[in-house]
Scaffold this motif. Structure first.
Motif, short mmCIF file in Angstrom:
data_model
loop_
_atom_site.label_atom_id
_atom_site.label_comp_id
_atom_site.label_asym_id
_atom_site.label_seq_id
_atom_site.Cartn_x
_atom_site.Cartn_y
_atom_site.Cartn_z
N ASN A 145 0.81 -1.22 0.00
CA ASN A 145 0.00 0.00 0.00
C ASN A 145 0.84 1.27 0.00
N PHE A 146 2.16 1.11 0.14
CA PHE A 146 3.06 2.26 0.23
C PHE A 146 3.94 2.37 -1.00
N GLU A 147 4.44 3.56 -1.25
CA GLU A 147 5.47 3.71 -2.27
C GLU A 147 6.74 3.03 -1.76
N GLN A 148 7.62 2.66 -2.67
CA GLN A 148 8.75 1.79 -2.35
C GLN A 148 9.59 2.26 -1.17
N GLU A 149 9.94 3.53 -1.13
CA GLU A 149 10.83 4.04 -0.09
C GLU A 149 10.09 4.50 1.17
N GLU A 150 8.78 4.29 1.19
CA GLU A 150 7.98 4.81 2.30
C GLU A 150 7.59 3.74 3.32
N PHE A 151 8.07 2.54 3.14
CA PHE A 151 7.79 1.47 4.10
C PHE A 151 9.08 0.71 4.38
#
Length: 200
Positions: free
Chosen positions: A119-125
């Motif tokens: 559910n998140f962009e790649q660098e955001e999780f």
């Protein structure tokens, strides 16, 4: 059927706008590990460190969320799945608000954690494995839960009569048997700097 009648309303102030205001990027730091591994302790000390640096952050703690938002859920496999689904959606709102959200949940199933990640962009999780041998967690037993589980006072307890699936490829592993809390916090802060989330 309900979903068909919903229309996404785009926000007037975007995530990027909020990140610019905060002077840092936002992300979810997903702590996973056994009860007693040190997730909550580390999450709160990291929150203090980020606060001292002027970084906007917030901790979502497993017990705290279950006392409010998820107080209708138990610990069956189905309820655990729903617990993590809701927390994942909540964490995404914090990231959209431009903050770093630190979640401290056992989150025992890989499938659930991977679903949240999607559910998140790649660098955001960032999945952070708070690693600690089960026998050490049992010896710590800060809440007395392992003893209750062994006395059959608690059912479906992770590590006793419910499984834990450790991350296969976590973004970061913190072994709390080897790291001091201070060293662990600095390791995570350095990781955030290296990933360009913060530059303070």
């Amino acid at each position: 059927m309900i979903q068909q009648n919903l229309v996404w309303h785009p926000p007037a102030i975007t995530k990027v706008d909020r990140q610019k205001l905060n002077k840092h990027k936002s992300c979810a730091l997903w702590f996973t590990g056994f009860s007693g591994s040190g997730k909550s302790t580390l999450a709160n000390q990291l929150d203090c460190e980020l606060y001292s640096l002027g970084v906007k952050s917030y901790v979502l703690d497993g017990d705290n969320v279950r006392k409010g938002l998820n107080n209708d859920l138990g610990f069956s496999p189905e309820d655990r799945v729903e617990n993590i689904r809701r927390v994942g959606e909540l964490a995404k709102l914090f990231v959209d608000s431009g903050q770093i959200v630190i979640t401290a949940f056992i989150s025992p199933y890989r499938k659930d954690r991977n679903q949240v990640r999607s559910n998140f962009e790649q660098e955001e999780f960032m999945e952070i494995f708070i690693e600690c041998p089960l026998d050490v967690c049992v010896s710590r037993d800060p809440k007395g839960l392992y003893q209750k589980a062994r006395n059959n006072e608690i059912r479906d307890f992770t590590g006793i009569d419910s499984p834990y699936e450790p991350p296969v490829n976590p973004d970061l592993t913190i072994n709390t048997e080897e790291y001091t809390v201070k060293d662990a916090v600095q390791t995570i802060v350095t990781h955030l700097r290296n990933k360009g989330i913060i530059d303070i």
